[in-house]
Design an enzyme around this catalytic site. Structure first.
Site, PDB file in Angstrom:
ATOM      1  N   ARG A  93       0.814  -1.079  -0.053  1.00 50.73           N
ATOM      2  CA  ARG A  93       0.045  -0.129   0.036  1.00 50.73           C
ATOM      3  C   ARG A  93       0.800   1.273   0.089  1.00 50.73           C
ATOM      4  NH1 ARG A  93      -4.905   2.126   4.066  1.00 50.73           N
ATOM      5  NH2 ARG A  93      -5.473   3.839   2.729  1.00 50.73           N
ATOM      6  N   ASN A 147     -10.509  -4.263  -1.060  1.00 52.04           N
ATOM      7  CA  ASN A 147     -10.279  -3.301  -2.156  1.00 52.04           C
ATOM      8  C   ASN A 147      -9.644  -3.623  -2.962  1.00 52.04           C
ATOM      9  OD1 ASN A 147     -12.050  -0.836  -1.566  1.00 52.04           O
ATOM     10  ND2 ASN A 147     -11.072  -0.383   0.428  1.00 52.04           N
ATOM     11  N   CYS A 169     -19.282  -1.434   0.035  1.00 55.34           N
ATOM     12  CA  CYS A 169     -18.146  -0.590   0.380  1.00 55.34           C
ATOM     13  C   CYS A 169     -18.816   0.021   1.737  1.00 55.34           C
ATOM     14  CB  CYS A 169     -17.940   0.378  -0.655  1.00 55.34           C
ATOM     15  SG  CYS A 169     -16.842   1.757  -0.086  1.00 55.34           S
ATOM     16  N   ASP A 170     -18.009   0.461   2.654  1.00 57.48           N
ATOM     17  CA  ASP A 170     -18.429   1.217   3.960  1.00 57.48           C
ATOM     18  C   ASP A 170     -18.485   2.725   3.537  1.00 57.48           C
ATOM     19  OD1 ASP A 170     -15.583   1.869   3.656  1.00 57.48           O
ATOM     20  OD2 ASP A 170     -15.533   1.376   5.969  1.00 57.48           O
ATOM     21  N   HIS A 199     -16.702   4.028  -4.994  1.00 61.41           N
ATOM     22  CA  HIS A 199     -15.667   5.560  -4.634  1.00 61.41           C
ATOM     23  C   HIS A 199     -15.862   6.670  -5.759  1.00 61.41           C
ATOM     24  CE1 HIS A 199     -12.742   3.493  -1.757  1.00 61.41           C
ATOM     25  NE2 HIS A 199     -13.951   3.233  -1.201  1.00 61.41           N
ATOM     26  N   TYR A 264     -14.523  10.570  -2.250  1.00 62.15           N
ATOM     27  CA  TYR A 264     -13.510   9.918  -3.153  1.00 62.15           C
ATOM     28  C   TYR A 264     -13.514  10.553  -4.475  1.00 62.15           C
ATOM     29  CZ  TYR A 264     -12.244   6.024  -0.181  1.00 62.15           C
ATOM     30  OH  TYR A 264     -11.579   5.332   1.089  1.00 62.15           O
ATOM     31  N   ARG A 286      -0.951   7.927   3.725  1.00 56.33           N
ATOM     32  CA  ARG A 286      -2.113   7.416   4.491  1.00 56.33           C
ATOM     33  C   ARG A 286      -1.683   6.068   4.961  1.00 56.33           C
ATOM     34  NH1 ARG A 286      -6.007   7.055   8.070  1.00 56.33           N
ATOM     35  NH2 ARG A 286      -7.592   5.214   7.764  1.00 56.33           N
TER      36      ARG A 286
HETATM   37  P1  NAD Z   1      -4.376  -5.575   6.696  1.00 53.81           P
HETATM   38  O1  NAD Z   1      -2.998  -5.423   5.777  1.00 53.81           O
HETATM   39  O2  NAD Z   1      -4.121  -5.351   7.934  1.00 53.81           O
HETATM   40  O3  NAD Z   1      -4.894  -6.903   6.559  1.00 53.81           O
HETATM   41  C1  NAD Z   1      -5.298  -7.559   5.348  1.00 53.81           C
HETATM   42  C2  NAD Z   1      -4.978  -9.216   5.617  1.00 53.81           C
HETATM   43  O4  NAD Z   1      -5.030  -9.665   4.327  1.00 53.81           O
HETATM   44  C3  NAD Z   1      -3.411  -9.276   5.838  1.00 53.81           C
HETATM   45  O5  NAD Z   1      -3.485  -9.996   7.305  1.00 53.81           O
HETATM   46  C4  NAD Z   1      -2.933 -10.304   4.733  1.00 53.81           C
HETATM   47  O6  NAD Z   1      -2.129 -11.313   5.160  1.00 53.81           O
HETATM   48  C5  NAD Z   1      -4.256 -10.756   4.353  1.00 53.81           C
HETATM   49  N1  NAD Z   1      -4.008 -11.450   2.987  1.00 53.81           N
HETATM   50  C6  NAD Z   1      -3.536 -10.885   1.903  1.00 53.81           C
HETATM   51  N2  NAD Z   1      -3.652 -11.483   0.727  1.00 53.81           N
HETATM   52  C7  NAD Z   1      -4.455 -12.694   1.287  1.00 53.81           C
HETATM   53  C8  NAD Z   1      -4.759 -13.784   0.266  1.00 53.81           C
HETATM   54  N3  NAD Z   1      -4.543 -13.943  -0.824  1.00 53.81           N
HETATM   55  N4  NAD Z   1      -5.504 -14.775   1.230  1.00 53.81           N
HETATM   56  C9  NAD Z   1      -5.692 -14.517   2.614  1.00 53.81           C
HETATM   57  N5  NAD Z   1      -5.384 -13.610   3.075  1.00 53.81           N
HETATM   58  C10 NAD Z   1      -4.688 -12.697   2.508  1.00 53.81           C
HETATM   59  O7  NAD Z   1      -5.330  -4.560   5.893  1.00 53.81           O
HETATM   60  P2  NAD Z   1      -6.541  -3.766   6.406  1.00 53.81           P
HETATM   61  O8  NAD Z   1      -6.139  -2.325   6.470  1.00 53.81           O
HETATM   62  O9  NAD Z   1      -6.993  -4.101   7.734  1.00 53.81           O
HETATM   63  O10 NAD Z   1      -7.462  -3.815   5.328  1.00 53.81           O
HETATM   64  C11 NAD Z   1      -8.238  -5.052   4.681  1.00 53.81           C
HETATM   65  C12 NAD Z   1      -8.864  -4.600   3.680  1.00 53.81           C
HETATM   66  O11 NAD Z   1     -10.240  -4.205   3.787  1.00 53.81           O
HETATM   67  C13 NAD Z   1      -8.309  -4.080   2.378  1.00 53.81           C
HETATM   68  O12 NAD Z   1      -8.558  -4.416   1.134  1.00 53.81           O
HETATM   69  C14 NAD Z   1      -8.932  -2.619   2.733  1.00 53.81           C
HETATM   70  O13 NAD Z   1      -8.775  -1.892   1.575  1.00 53.81           O
HETATM   71  C15 NAD Z   1     -10.425  -3.232   3.021  1.00 53.81           C
HETATM   72  N6  NAD Z   1     -11.254  -2.034   3.326  1.00 53.81           N
HETATM   73  C16 NAD Z   1     -12.431  -2.160   2.803  1.00 53.81           C
HETATM   74  C17 NAD Z   1     -13.347  -1.153   3.208  1.00 53.81           C
HETATM   75  C18 NAD Z   1     -14.630  -1.179   2.561  1.00 53.81           C
HETATM   76  O14 NAD Z   1     -15.721  -0.932   3.140  1.00 53.81           O
HETATM   77  N7  NAD Z   1     -15.004  -1.761   1.303  1.00 53.81           N
HETATM   78  C19 NAD Z   1     -13.149  -0.219   4.320  1.00 53.81           C
HETATM   79  C20 NAD Z   1     -11.805  -0.375   4.745  1.00 53.81           C
HETATM   80  C21 NAD Z   1     -11.084  -1.223   4.534  1.00 53.81           C
HETATM   81  C1  LMR Z   2      -8.204   2.306   5.720  1.00 52.57           C
HETATM   82  O1  LMR Z   2      -7.141   1.743   5.764  1.00 52.57           O
HETATM   83  O2  LMR Z   2      -8.806   2.416   6.650  1.00 52.57           O
HETATM   84  C2  LMR Z   2      -8.818   2.280   4.284  1.00 52.57           C
HETATM   85  O3  LMR Z   2      -8.958   0.918   3.509  1.00 52.57           O
HETATM   86  C3  LMR Z   2      -9.735   3.580   3.756  1.00 52.57           C
HETATM   87  C4  LMR Z   2      -8.710   4.426   4.263  1.00 52.57           C
HETATM   88  O4  LMR Z   2      -8.994   4.966   5.595  1.00 52.57           O
HETATM   89  O5  LMR Z   2      -7.754   4.954   3.681  1.00 52.57           O
END
Ligand code: NAD
Ligand code: LMR
Length: 443
Positions: A93, A147, A169-170, A199, A264, A286
């Site tokens: 990221r 994402n 999406c949240d 977004h 966004y 970020r």
């Molecule tokens: P993070 O890196 O803390 O956690 C992600 C986890 O996914 C890690 O532990 C990683 O090892 C695991 N991972 C990666 N590839 C994998 C695979 N192929 N199989 C199994 N596990 C795998 O990230 P985070 O900040 O907690 O965010 C997690 C996800 O949630 C991101 O994609 C983020 O963009 C998304 N997100 C979505 C929303 C929404 O509403 N759409 C909001 C916030 C975050």
């Molecule tokens: C996060 O890491 O919280 C994101 O997925 C969205 C943001 O806040 O940038």
């Protein structure tokens, strides 16, 4: 009431503890038989898994809990998979955000070149977990909020068209919570009309159940304060960089004053402003803010629980805004016909937009999944912006499928965030070298 078995894919995510706490808080609405965590990084997940095991033994001993890196153990006999993986984790990221800066373009998790790079990585990871789910629990539904949701959703449409994957999406949820604060209502009392891409969308109506329209009142507020509110109801988007973004909604609204914008859109309507902001502190994006904030906070808490051998007095925060995930699971399980903004194939929901575009619109969700509500015709300005952006998203997926350098170059060139084909090519070559094997080979 039936008890459900759930696997969280991306068990090592910073969001996992908050979502587990939210599910414990909602057991009356959505009872749990089994809860499993799955991740392909055993060390990272192990810290959260061990802490949650201690916590669940104390607070909900009836729930069978396990954490694993073995797909068969994780995906067997589950009703729902809640997916929040981040392919490449925070290290990548950070690159998505910092590499574009070298080329005079902002870098962001889901928008512009950063989002395109992340999309190219995410498709492989998403297909992998969808295939595990279908192999070991063919009736399971995936509630996906990994994402970049727009590219992930398009990849699912093209590559796994029959899979039971719901993309949500949240951001519309979080912003609606702010709107409810502005008008003095509860979020669940409001119903919206909305159109766009993930977004990349606009609210055209925000009404209460009695039919009273609040859009003008909210517009007046946003034109002065953006979506900044006094009381934090949208707990997921509170860091300083988010406060800036909520404020900037005021300038986004000024471009299309008839509708309320998704925050966004700042990346597409004010890319120069975002770049100028970022270039003043290119080392602290970020990703760094999250690593020093949410990630540190969550993992420190987990380590503390493990050290104490008890979660007493060190509870994880409840991710209250994530109740939409339980609402979605309940909609499928109990045919509740919940109205939710989701990412679905257009098929006429936006009348003057291609049928095969993945759009974000309100849907009624029941046992068979989401049914999109017709949003009618949209104005030419939004239609043109959306067509450009959806074509970028489609080109990324085509580039992935065909291993096409040319299509990836076109995707970056077409992005409203990149100034020229020359910059797009230089950026692409840099992204290819930074992503290495995490991207399919392009030629
Ligand atoms: P993070 O890196 O803390 O956690 C992600 C986890 O996914 C890690 O532990 C990683 O090892 C695991 N991972 C990666 N590839 C994998 C695979 N192929 N199989 C199994 N596990 C795998 O990230 P985070 O900040 O907690 O965010 C997690 C996800 O949630 C991101 O994609 C983020 O963009 C998304 N997100 C979505 C929303 C929404 O509403 N759409 C909001 C916030 C975050
Ligand atoms: C996060 O890491 O919280 C994101 O997925 C969205 C943001 O806040 O940038």
């Amino acid at each position: 009431m039936k008890k459900f078995s759930v696997v969280i894919a991306g068990g090592g995510s910073t969001f996992t503890p908050g979502i587990v706490m939210m599910m414990l808080d909602n057991l009356e609405r959505f009872p749990l038989k089994t809860l499993k965590l799955y991740d392909n990084d055993g060390d990272r997940q192990g810290i959260l898994g061990e802490a949650l095991e201690i916590l669940l033994k104390e607070q909900a001993p009836d729930i069978e809990f396990l954490y694993t890196t073995d797909p068969e153990t994780a995906f067997s006999e589950v009703d729902f998979c809640m997916a929040h993986i981040r392919v490449g984790k925070y290290a990548m990221r950070e690159k998505d955000e910092k590499v574009p800066l070298r080329h005079g373009v902002f870098g962001q998790e889901t928008c512009g070149p950063g989002g395109i790079a992340y999309g190219m990585r995410s498709i492989t990871g998403m297909l992998e977990i969808i295939d595990y789910m279908e192999k070991y629990s063919p009736d399971c539904w995936m509630l996906n909020y990994s994402n970049p949701a727009a590219i992930v959703a398009e990849a699912c449409r093209v590559l796994r068209p029959d899979s039971k994957v719901l993309n949500i999406c949240d951001m519309p949820v979080g912003t609606l919570r702010r709107m409810s604060q502005i008008v003095g209502k509860k979020p669940e009392e409001l119903e919206v009309r909305y159109f766009g891409l993930n977004h990349f969308g606009w609210w055209t109506s925000v009404k209460d159940r009695e039919g009273h329209e609040y859009i003008e009142q909210i517009r007046d507020y946003v034109s002065e304060h953006g979506y900044l509110t006094q009381i934090e109801v949208d707990t997921q988007h509170t860091d300083p960089s988010w406060q800036e973004t909520h404020k900037k909604a005021k300038d986004i609204l000024a471009v299309t004053p008839e509708y309320l914008p998704n925050t966004y859109l700042k990346y597409y309507l004010y890319p120069d402003y975002v770049f100028e902001h970022m270039k003043d502190h290119p080392e602290f994006t970020r990703a760094n803010e999250v690593m020093e904030g949410r990630e540190k906070h969550v993992f420190d808490h987990a380590r503390q629980i493990i050290e104490n051998g008890s979660a007493e007095g060190i509870a994880f925060d409840i991710d209250a805004h994530a109740t939409f995930i339980v609402d979605l699971a309940r909609a499928i399980a109990f045919n509740t016909h919940e109205r939710m903004v989701m990412i679905v194939e257009n098929n006429g929901a936006i009348a003057n937009f291609p049928d095969d575009a993945m759009v974000e619109v309100p849907c009624i969700v029941g046992t068979d999944g989401p049914e999109a509500l017709a949003q009618g015709q949209i104005p030419a300005f939004q239609q043109a912006l959306m067509f450009q952006q959806v074509t970028v998203e489609k080109l990324v997926v085509e580039a992935y499928v065909e291993n096409s350098y040319q299509k990836m170059w076109q995707a970056l060139t077409l992005s409203k965030t990149v100034p020229s084909a020359q910059v797009a090519k230089e950026l692409l070559d840099d992204l290819i070298s930074e992503n290495g094997d995490a991207w399919p080979e392009l030629h």
